[in-house]
Scaffold this active site. Structure first.
Site, PDB file in Angstrom:
ATOM      1  N   HIS A  83      46.491  31.494  34.782  1.00 53.46           N
ATOM      2  CA  HIS A  83      47.156  32.163  35.903  1.00 53.46           C
ATOM      3  C   HIS A  83      46.571  33.552  36.148  1.00 53.46           C
ATOM      4  O   HIS A  83      46.158  33.877  37.270  1.00 53.46           O
ATOM      5  CB  HIS A  83      48.655  32.273  35.598  1.00 53.46           C
ATOM      6  CG  HIS A  83      49.446  32.950  36.670  1.00 53.46           C
ATOM      7  ND1 HIS A  83      50.298  32.278  37.516  1.00 53.46           N
ATOM      8  CD2 HIS A  83      49.517  34.246  37.058  1.00 53.46           C
ATOM      9  CE1 HIS A  83      50.863  33.124  38.358  1.00 53.46           C
ATOM     10  NE2 HIS A  83      50.400  34.338  38.098  1.00 53.46           N
ATOM     11  N   GLU A  84      46.552  34.364  35.108  1.00 52.11           N
ATOM     12  CA  GLU A  84      46.062  35.729  35.291  1.00 52.11           C
ATOM     13  C   GLU A  84      44.587  35.753  35.672  1.00 52.11           C
ATOM     14  O   GLU A  84      44.137  36.646  36.406  1.00 52.11           O
ATOM     15  CB  GLU A  84      46.316  36.557  34.037  1.00 52.11           C
ATOM     16  CG  GLU A  84      47.783  36.750  33.691  1.00 52.11           C
ATOM     17  CD  GLU A  84      48.608  37.307  34.839  1.00 52.11           C
ATOM     18  OE1 GLU A  84      48.052  38.055  35.678  1.00 52.11           O
ATOM     19  OE2 GLU A  84      49.803  36.987  34.914  1.00 52.11           O
ATOM     20  N   HIS A 140      44.171  35.584  39.389  1.00 47.58           N
ATOM     21  CA  HIS A 140      44.183  36.916  40.003  1.00 47.58           C
ATOM     22  C   HIS A 140      42.825  37.593  39.833  1.00 47.58           C
ATOM     23  O   HIS A 140      42.310  38.241  40.750  1.00 47.58           O
ATOM     24  CB  HIS A 140      45.252  37.788  39.345  1.00 47.58           C
ATOM     25  CG  HIS A 140      46.656  37.455  39.718  1.00 47.58           C
ATOM     26  ND1 HIS A 140      47.090  37.386  41.018  1.00 47.58           N
ATOM     27  CD2 HIS A 140      47.751  37.197  38.948  1.00 47.58           C
ATOM     28  CE1 HIS A 140      48.383  37.099  41.039  1.00 47.58           C
ATOM     29  NE2 HIS A 140      48.799  36.976  39.796  1.00 47.58           N
ATOM     30  N   HIS A 171      40.340  36.466  42.269  1.00 45.12           N
ATOM     31  CA  HIS A 171      40.616  37.031  43.589  1.00 45.12           C
ATOM     32  C   HIS A 171      39.963  38.407  43.713  1.00 45.12           C
ATOM     33  O   HIS A 171      39.476  38.791  44.791  1.00 45.12           O
ATOM     34  CB  HIS A 171      42.128  37.133  43.784  1.00 45.12           C
ATOM     35  CG  HIS A 171      42.563  37.173  45.211  1.00 45.12           C
ATOM     36  ND1 HIS A 171      43.892  37.245  45.575  1.00 45.12           N
ATOM     37  CD2 HIS A 171      41.872  37.172  46.378  1.00 45.12           C
ATOM     38  CE1 HIS A 171      43.989  37.273  46.886  1.00 45.12           C
ATOM     39  NE2 HIS A 171      42.772  37.233  47.400  1.00 45.12           N
TER      40      HIS A 171
END
Length: 737
Positions: free
Chosen positions: A525-526, A529, A532
């Site tokens: 998940h992290e 980010h 991104h």
């Protein structure tokens, strides 16, 4: 099983991207690590130029180019005492740059006003990016004292800039005269800057503007108090355990961690159980001792609502009242309406419509799940046994073990942190985006547990630096997050410098650190980010990377979780920590099939927390309860939406809801569910087109991940998926419900 399996997202993190330097008023976003392109009339601190001297006459390393890759911070030279002088010097530099814009006698233009404004605080951004990374991840006493001194200075500067009438007059002139002729990123930047000033109160009459300044300063002070009090309360809430027998049910590794945690916290007993940021605690699934389970649960839910120094309700109600007043000053009936205007959802009505649909579909499934767990528990505990919240995880885990013949202890040996990172997270990024990763041993870090990697594009071009800080320690707040030491900007010639922070237990020296499945998905998940930020390809830092609405920013991260369960990726990282053998096929099948077991809980706790957030921010100033009334308000708010359920409490209760009171998710916690819908839709597109095909990943990179906030977010979503609007019907199916 589908090619991409979107299991229930636990969101074991607090995302730092929404809350920039100042959580209250959106202080200038992250800074570059190398000198910027000069803009007419601007002051910049060049290497060897304006130096902040200490008593030993050394040059402050925060005020010069480090000379490291991409201008990475030189933690080998930076001392704790460097931060405040650097912040003070950089504040004065930005003041001079703003004054140069104001004093410019030329007609305001996009270049001499808008670009000059967004580039005016380069040094301050660089310094605060580094500093506020430490206040969250390595907050030593000296860093904490510096924060107390720095935040008021930064708030004063922000107020000074946002309420500078002459500066806004120039910005408004450009908005009125050039908006129709600008295109692409230039037009988007102008829109964002103008709206930023308007939403901060630039159009308010003088008396209201003065009050807005007071509110901003007070909220920043209160959030600083919160940032000190909540971690202290959570650390104070540890549960001390006197005997090994009380820890029955825990693995040898968990017991070793309890012993290590006790030693690091003063050794008041041989063992202690550390409370993590969420309401439910993972160890409750294993502890046989019911009394100890109750003690752990009670410590969690009452960490910040008791008597004494750790009660946060006074901070909560004052922040809520000030936010409500701020919204009224701006002409809105409540803070939720004010805050949501800049999101994809736009209005509270849209958010509540979304939530009501989910609650209606969820409730019967939750009741059935609770009944099944209690019925199962009564088989061994007797027909009059009453299931309590601290029992739920324990008996659910036993049901899961019986149903699938599976326990966490069976699978954890296959989830070695190093393998999950390199052979899972990095491997997926290589397959989908063509990225490669090379560990660096020459770049200094702020803690010896950290690792640093070069990120390299398919053509061999250096793309980014990636820092990993994964192990928990007393100086780190709870949760997990991504942020950056530098944001990508082609104007500045700046490559991104990204970091991820988690809170996993570090194994004793010489032993592998093993993860739960939840921690595996948190790692993915992290890193979503991080991607991104890494893959951003924008001209302006203010628009690059994760500088998007909060109900869009969680989409890339939630989508990236989906790769953890893809067979080819899973088989590559899920290998026994000692033997290196892959997870046996039958164990793998059982584990993946069990992912959505009792998934109603995860959705329910998220819905409850979301509705609490909305309830607090739908109030007018006069309706805000007192600190003493806050617990009753929480109970009534949950009752009104049909989510008052002792068995499924909010993921975060009011008194320790850091997303809302200490971070940037006020009236925005719904975004996790909202963006999960977006992520499911995108995962379905990947599944249909080829989950690991480079051309699919390249399309997603070009249409979404690289674009930051340079286009309308719904348009970017539609460009990739072909959907005019998100399809919410896929969410419960993806969660196995």
């Amino acid at each position: 099983m589908r090619i991409i399996n979107l299991y229930p997202t636990k969101h074991l993190h607090i995302d730092m991207k929404i809350s920039r330097t100042l959580l209250t008023i959106g202080f200038a976003s992250a800074m570059m690590q190398a000198p910027a392109m000069p803009i007419d009339g601007m002051t910049t601190l060049e290497p060897g130029g304006n130096r902040q001297k200490t008593s030993s006459e050394r040059t402050n390393p925060l005020l010069t180019d480090s000379g490291l890759t991409f201008g990475a911070p030189d933690f080998g030279k930076i001392e704790a005492g460097d931060y405040l002088p650097a912040i003070q010097t950089a504040i004065e530099e930005q003041r001079k740059n703003i004054q140069s814009i104001v004093d410019n006698t030329q007609t305001p233009t996009f270049a001499n006003t808008i670009v000059a404004y967004v580039e005016s605080g380069i040094t301050l951004e660089r310094v605060t990016n580094i500093f506020f990374g430490l206040t969250s991840a390595h907050k030593t006493p000296e860093i904490g004292e510096t924060e107390k001194a720095a935040v008021p200075l930064l708030t004063d500067l922000e107020n000074e800039i946002m309420f500078n009438k002459t500066l806004f007059t120039r910005i408004k002139y450009v908005y009125d005269h050039e908006l129709s002729t600008l295109q692409g990123e230039d037009r988007k930047l102008l829109e964002e800057v103008y709206k930023e000033f308007v939403r901060s109160g630039a159009l308010l009459p003088s008396e209201k503007m003065a009050r807005m300044k007071e509110i901003n300063l007070r909220i920043s002070d209160l959030q600083q108090q919160w940032g000190d009090k909540l971690p202290a309360a959570t650390n104070h809430a540890v549960v001390w355990v006197n005997s090994l027998e009380e820890l029955s049910g825990l693995s040898d590794a968990d017991i070793a961690q309890c012993r290590k945690d006790a030693e690091s916290r003063g050794g008041l007993a041989p063992y202690c159980i550390v409370i993590i940021n969420t309401t439910q605690q993972p160890l409750l699934a294993s502890l046989d001792n019911r009394d100890l389970r109750k003690r752990v649960y009670e410590a969690s839910i009452h960490r910040a609502d008791g008597t004494g120094a750790f009660n946060t309700y006074n901070i909560v109600v004052e922040i809520a009242k000030l936010r409500a007043e701020k919204a009224q000053l701006m002409g809105y009936s409540n803070y939720a309406s004010y805050s949501l205007e800049k999101t994809m959802a736009k209005t509270p009505e849209q958010v509540y419509a979304f939530l009501r649909q989910l609650i209606a579909d969820y409730k019967s499934k939750a009741e059935k799940e609770t009944s099944a767990i209690e019925t199962y528990a009564r088989k061994t505990m007797g027909g009059d046994f009453q299931l309590e919240p601290y029992d739920r995880f324990y008996y659910s885990a036993k049901m899961k073990q019986e149903t699938y013949n599976l326990s966490d202890d069976q699978v954890k040996p296959y989830f070695n942190l190093d393998s999950v990172l390199v052979n899972g997270v990095f491997f997926a990024a290589q397959r989908v985006y063509g990225l490669t990763f090379r560990e660096r041993h020459d770049l200094p870090t702020y803690h010896p547990d950290m690792k640093v990697f070069d990120v390299i594009d398919p053509d061999g071009t250096p793309l980014a630096l990636f820092y990993c800080d994964y192990f928990r320690r007393p100086t780190k707040r709870g949760g997990a997050w991504m942020s950056e030491f530098a944001q990508q900007s082609s104007l500045r010639g700046q490559k991104p410098i990204i970091y991820n922070v988690l809170n996993v237990a570090k194994a004793p020296d010489g032993q592998p650190s093993l993860l739960t499945w939840d921690e595996v998905t948190t790692l993915f998940h992290e890193f979503g980010h991080a991607l991104h930020g890494m893959l951003s390809n924008c001209r302006y830092a203010k628009l690059s990377g994760t500088n998007v609405a909060r109900d869009f920013v969680e989409m890339p991260s939630q989508f990236n979780e989906s790769f953890a369960a893809i067979p080819e990726i899973f088989d590559h990282y899920a290998r026994h920590a000692e033997t290196g053998s892959p997870m046996p096929a039958d164990l793998k099948e059982k584990m993946l099939n069990s992912i959505n077991f009792h998934s109603a809980y995860a959705l329910g706790e998220n819905l409850a927390a979301t509705c609490l957030d909305m309830a607090w921010h739908m109030l007018s100033p006069s309706d805000i309860p007192t600190a003493d009334q806050a617990p009753a308000f929480e109970t009534e708010a949950l009752r009104q939406v049909g989510l008052l359920d002792r068995q499924i409490p909010p993921r975060y209760s009011t008194s320790y809801f850091n997303h809302v009171w200490g971070s940037g998710y006020a009236a925005g916690y719904y975004s996790y569910l909202w963006t999960e819908v977006l992520a499911v839709n995108i995962a379905n597109c990947f599944a249909e087109r080829g989950a690991l095909k480079r051309e699919v990943g390249q399309s997603f990179r070009e249409k979404v991940l690289s674009r930051g906030n340079t286009r309308e977010l719904m348009q970017m979503f539609s460009d990739f998926t072909g959907l005019a609007q998100p399809d919410a019907s896929a969410l419960l199916k993806a969660r196995g419900m």
